[in-house]
Design a protein around this motif. Sequence first.
Motif, PDB file in Angstrom:
ATOM      1  N   SER A 100      -0.740   7.195  -3.427  1.00 35.96           N
ATOM      2  CA  SER A 100      -1.047   6.125  -2.325  1.00 35.96           C
ATOM      3  C   SER A 100      -1.912   4.822  -2.386  1.00 35.96           C
ATOM      4  O   SER A 100      -2.042   4.751  -1.322  1.00 35.96           O
ATOM      5  CB  SER A 100      -2.032   8.074  -1.931  1.00 35.96           C
ATOM      6  OG  SER A 100      -3.075   7.654  -2.860  1.00 35.96           O
ATOM      7  N   SER A 101      -1.776   5.004  -3.501  1.00 35.15           N
ATOM      8  CA  SER A 101      -2.460   3.159  -3.267  1.00 35.15           C
ATOM      9  C   SER A 101      -1.853   2.598  -5.325  1.00 35.15           C
ATOM     10  O   SER A 101      -1.614   3.317  -5.850  1.00 35.15           O
ATOM     11  CB  SER A 101      -4.051   3.590  -3.519  1.00 35.15           C
ATOM     12  OG  SER A 101      -4.757   3.593  -4.734  1.00 35.15           O
TER      13      SER A 101
ATOM     14  N   THR B  23      -8.683  -2.537  -0.327  1.00 38.18           N
ATOM     15  CA  THR B  23      -9.804  -2.077  -1.014  1.00 38.18           C
ATOM     16  C   THR B  23     -10.432  -2.858  -1.570  1.00 38.18           C
ATOM     17  O   THR B  23      -9.937  -3.380  -2.717  1.00 38.18           O
ATOM     18  CB  THR B  23     -10.011  -0.591  -1.288  1.00 38.18           C
ATOM     19  OG1 THR B  23      -9.451   0.211   0.045  1.00 38.18           O
ATOM     20  CG2 THR B  23     -11.578  -0.295  -1.372  1.00 38.18           C
TER      21      THR B  23
ATOM     22  N   SER C  37      -7.384  -3.045  -4.921  1.00 35.50           N
ATOM     23  CA  SER C  37      -6.457  -1.500  -3.814  1.00 35.50           C
ATOM     24  C   SER C  37      -6.223  -2.204  -3.559  1.00 35.50           C
ATOM     25  O   SER C  37      -6.869  -2.277  -1.782  1.00 35.50           O
ATOM     26  CB  SER C  37      -7.193  -0.416  -4.359  1.00 35.50           C
ATOM     27  OG  SER C  37      -7.484   0.040  -3.443  1.00 35.50           O
ATOM     28  N   VAL C  38      -4.242  -1.516  -2.662  1.00 38.43           N
ATOM     29  CA  VAL C  38      -4.075  -1.672  -1.692  1.00 38.43           C
ATOM     30  C   VAL C  38      -3.150  -0.378  -1.104  1.00 38.43           C
ATOM     31  O   VAL C  38      -2.845   0.719  -2.184  1.00 38.43           O
ATOM     32  CB  VAL C  38      -2.496  -2.413  -1.050  1.00 38.43           C
ATOM     33  CG1 VAL C  38      -3.188  -3.965  -1.401  1.00 38.43           C
ATOM     34  CG2 VAL C  38      -1.267  -2.774  -2.722  1.00 38.43           C
ATOM     35  N   PRO C  39      -3.523   0.228   0.176  1.00 41.90           N
ATOM     36  CA  PRO C  39      -3.076   1.720  -0.160  1.00 41.90           C
ATOM     37  C   PRO C  39      -1.366   1.281   0.765  1.00 41.90           C
ATOM     38  O   PRO C  39      -0.985   0.598   1.012  1.00 41.90           O
ATOM     39  CB  PRO C  39      -3.481   1.732   1.247  1.00 41.90           C
ATOM     40  CG  PRO C  39      -4.108   0.968   2.176  1.00 41.90           C
ATOM     41  CD  PRO C  39      -3.884  -0.106   1.503  1.00 41.90           C
TER      42      PRO C  39
END
Length: 210
Positions: free
Chosen positions: A45-46, A74, A85-87
């Motif tokens: 999911s990320s 985020t 982090s990136v989704p």
Amino acid sequence: MAQEESPSVTLAESTIEVDAGETSTVTAEYQFDVESAGTGDEALSSIGGTMWKLSDREVGDITATIDGESVDPTVSEESGHHDVSVPVEGVSDGDTVTVTLEYDVSGPTGELQTPLWVPEYSTPGQANVVDITATLPEGTTLSDDSFPTAETVDGNTVEFDLLHVPGFVKMGYGQTAAGGLTTDTLYSLVGVVLIVGFIVGGLAIDRKTA
């Protein structure tokens, strides 16, 4: 109840461009091969990673895209580093996911020192798949050792060809003079010539007076 599986992801390749200056701009593209997207709550999911905090350097304006679509990264501040982090969503087994990060790094001129986003998923480590290009300010060139060690230097362009993504890149640079020398190197050479001249002249005088 079936056991949930964690994702199996590899960083297939990365291309990173650094435009150096008082405020340097980093554009970093990472291509991930998803062998397995995982299942249940463990499903991908990320994609996270770390970015070091460096002395006298400030990172700002972090933006991200996933396969060309803008997403909100985020960013959390930790001791000594940032977690970034990136989704991602809708990823299936066998997919390729391309993450692009862009951000600014401000700090003193004359030395490029910028952190890089090191993702949680690494390269296979079997071939050089990480290409980094640093473009120094116009009229300057590499004047000191770099980290990592540069593969090629052509004027104000410095290139690296690496197995893995390093935590940062660092190098000194200075104004170029005639013949492609930096001014610091040119001054050093002039100093050596003058010292040698004084020594030779002194020896010549000693011989005449002997």
